[in-house]
Motif scaffolding. Structure first.
Motif, PDB file in Angstrom:
ATOM      1  N   ILE A   6      -3.726   0.067  -5.266  1.00 39.59           N
ATOM      2  CA  ILE A   6      -2.869  -0.851  -4.527  1.00 39.59           C
ATOM      3  C   ILE A   6      -2.106  -0.026  -3.504  1.00 39.59           C
ATOM      4  N   TYR A   7      -1.996  -0.558  -2.286  1.00 38.54           N
ATOM      5  CA  TYR A   7      -1.355   0.221  -1.230  1.00 38.54           C
ATOM      6  C   TYR A   7      -0.876  -0.709  -0.120  1.00 38.54           C
ATOM      7  N   ILE A   8      -0.059  -0.142   0.770  1.00 37.08           N
ATOM      8  CA  ILE A   8       0.428  -0.838   1.959  1.00 37.08           C
ATOM      9  C   ILE A   8      -0.322  -0.309   3.175  1.00 37.08           C
ATOM     10  N   ALA A  15       2.445  -5.872   7.857  1.00 40.70           N
ATOM     11  CA  ALA A  15       2.007  -4.994   6.769  1.00 40.70           C
ATOM     12  C   ALA A  15       1.157  -5.809   5.807  1.00 40.70           C
ATOM     13  N   SER A  16       0.233  -5.144   5.154  1.00 41.43           N
ATOM     14  CA  SER A  16      -0.573  -5.792   4.118  1.00 41.43           C
ATOM     15  C   SER A  16      -0.389  -5.056   2.804  1.00 41.43           C
ATOM     16  N   LEU A  17      -0.113  -5.810   1.750  1.00 44.18           N
ATOM     17  CA  LEU A  17      -0.146  -5.277   0.389  1.00 44.18           C
ATOM     18  C   LEU A  17      -1.555  -5.539  -0.122  1.00 44.18           C
ATOM     19  N   VAL A  18      -2.316  -4.474  -0.303  1.00 45.30           N
ATOM     20  CA  VAL A  18      -3.749  -4.594  -0.555  1.00 45.30           C
ATOM     21  C   VAL A  18      -4.071  -4.235  -2.000  1.00 45.30           C
ATOM     22  N   LEU A  19      -4.747  -5.155  -2.699  1.00 42.11           N
ATOM     23  CA  LEU A  19      -5.266  -4.893  -4.036  1.00 42.11           C
ATOM     24  C   LEU A  19      -6.666  -4.316  -3.876  1.00 42.11           C
ATOM     25  N   ASN A  20      -6.900  -3.168  -4.484  1.00 43.15           N
ATOM     26  CA  ASN A  20      -8.109  -2.401  -4.172  1.00 43.15           C
ATOM     27  C   ASN A  20      -8.867  -2.000  -5.435  1.00 43.15           C
ATOM     28  N   ARG A  21      -9.275  -3.023  -6.203  1.00 41.77           N
ATOM     29  CA  ARG A  21     -10.181  -2.804  -7.344  1.00 41.77           C
ATOM     30  C   ARG A  21     -11.335  -3.800  -7.220  1.00 41.77           C
ATOM     31  N   PRO A  37       7.008  -3.079  -6.835  1.00 47.63           N
ATOM     32  CA  PRO A  37       8.388  -3.040  -6.317  1.00 47.63           C
ATOM     33  C   PRO A  37       8.636  -1.897  -5.341  1.00 47.63           C
ATOM     34  N   ASP A  38       8.081  -0.726  -5.598  1.00 48.20           N
ATOM     35  CA  ASP A  38       8.273   0.398  -4.671  1.00 48.20           C
ATOM     36  C   ASP A  38       7.585   0.140  -3.338  1.00 48.20           C
ATOM     37  N   LEU A  39       6.403  -0.461  -3.373  1.00 48.15           N
ATOM     38  CA  LEU A  39       5.697  -0.770  -2.123  1.00 48.15           C
ATOM     39  C   LEU A  39       6.448  -1.840  -1.330  1.00 48.15           C
ATOM     40  N   LYS A  57      -9.327  -6.657  -1.737  1.00 45.18           N
ATOM     41  CA  LYS A  57     -10.540  -6.102  -1.138  1.00 45.18           C
ATOM     42  C   LYS A  57     -11.775  -6.645  -1.858  1.00 45.18           C
ATOM     43  N   GLY A  58     -12.881  -6.710  -1.120  1.00 42.73           N
ATOM     44  CA  GLY A  58     -14.171  -6.982  -1.741  1.00 42.73           C
ATOM     45  C   GLY A  58     -14.469  -8.432  -2.043  1.00 42.73           C
ATOM     46  N   GLY A  59     -13.811  -9.385  -1.352  1.00 40.69           N
ATOM     47  CA  GLY A  59     -14.176 -10.783  -1.519  1.00 40.69           C
ATOM     48  C   GLY A  59     -13.468 -11.513  -2.638  1.00 40.69           C
TER      49      GLY A  59
END
Length: 260
Positions: A6-8, A15-21, A37-39, A57-59
């Motif tokens: 997960i990243y910004i 900005a995008s909060l991106v879930l990356n799994r 919370p930190d992001l 990510k990934g559909g």
């Protein structure tokens, strides 16, 4: 390429909060919940950012909490409380985020993923997205704040229907009951979100922030103007944003609102 789960990411005033799994349909691990919370604090502190998009990510948006962790996170009452507290802090933090938030939803938006989307101000989805509020499948109970956001969004009757049955609904049904704000054909969601967010970034961030405060008070049960809300209204007239906004109107130009 990002290795983080997960990243910004940043693009101009967005900005995008991106879930990356993507291999797990972006199911959220405990570590991901704890990082949110930190992001959010990072995005809030960035004066260049006016809008936050939450996406996967990934559909897929998010298939929920990662069930493979349940044996550990629910091993004891103390452990369960700590895990639930981490999720609550992430979702409540997103709901309280002072800048406009928009969930961009493809594929699965289920369980904790649906709770994450409900914590956003707006939800746009692509056709083919699927939604579900599924604690009844596990014998769990939806937390109060999550339930409040669900009822506020779709109403009490539809909320009961979704929770009692724990069924998945399609994007068309989600639009009909008000769970999402807009439904897009597949392949154009990102462009549509980008165009919509561009409109927000051209307007006053002060107006957006105070509007969120006002609506939060209304949703918390306040039904009459008071000294605090009157002051929120009156403060705008002496603020930099109004000074720029009305001059731009008189000069027939686009306003250049100052950063907060």
């Amino acid at each position: 390429m990002h290795a983080e789960q997960i990243y910004i990411s940043r693009h101009g005033a967005t900005a995008s909060l991106v879930l990356n799994r993507p291999a797990k349909h972006n199911a959220l691990t405990e570590a991901m919940w704890r990082e949110i919370p930190d992001l959010l604090a990072e995005a809030e502190a960035d004066r260049d950012i006016q809008v936050l998009i939450v996406r996967g990510k990934g559909g897929a948006f998010a298939a929920g909490a990662d069930i493979s962790e349940f044996e550990d996170v629910y091993a004891t009452e103390e452990r369960a409380q700590a895990y639930s507290r981490a999720i609550g802090e992430a979702l409540d933090g997103l709901a309280r985020f002072p800048k406009p938030t928009l969930a961009s939803i493809e594929g699965a938006c289920v369980g904790g993923g649906c709770a994450l989307a409900l914590a956003c101000d707006l939800r746009f989805a692509a056709q083919g997205a699927r939604f579900g509020v599924t604690p009844a499948k596990l014998g769990l109970v939806y937390p109060f704040n999550d339930m409040r956001r669900l009822v506020s969004t779709v109403g009490a009757s539809a909320a009961k229907d979704l929770v009692f049955t724990a069924r998945l609904i399609d994007a068309e049904t989600a639009l009909q009951i008000g769970l999402i704000n807009r439904l897009m054909p597949q392949g154009v969601l990102s462009q549509a979100v980008e165009e919509y967010v561009h409109h927000i970034t051209q307007t006053s961030s002060h107006t957006a922030s105070v509007t969120k405060q006002m609506i939060a008070l209304i949703e918390a049960g306040q039904d009459e103007d008071d000294e605090a809300t009157r002051q929120l209204f009156l403060n705008a007239f002496s603020g930099e944003h109004f000074q720029e906004g009305y001059r731009a109107f008189l000069e027939k130009r686009r306003p250049n609102f100052p950063k907060p």
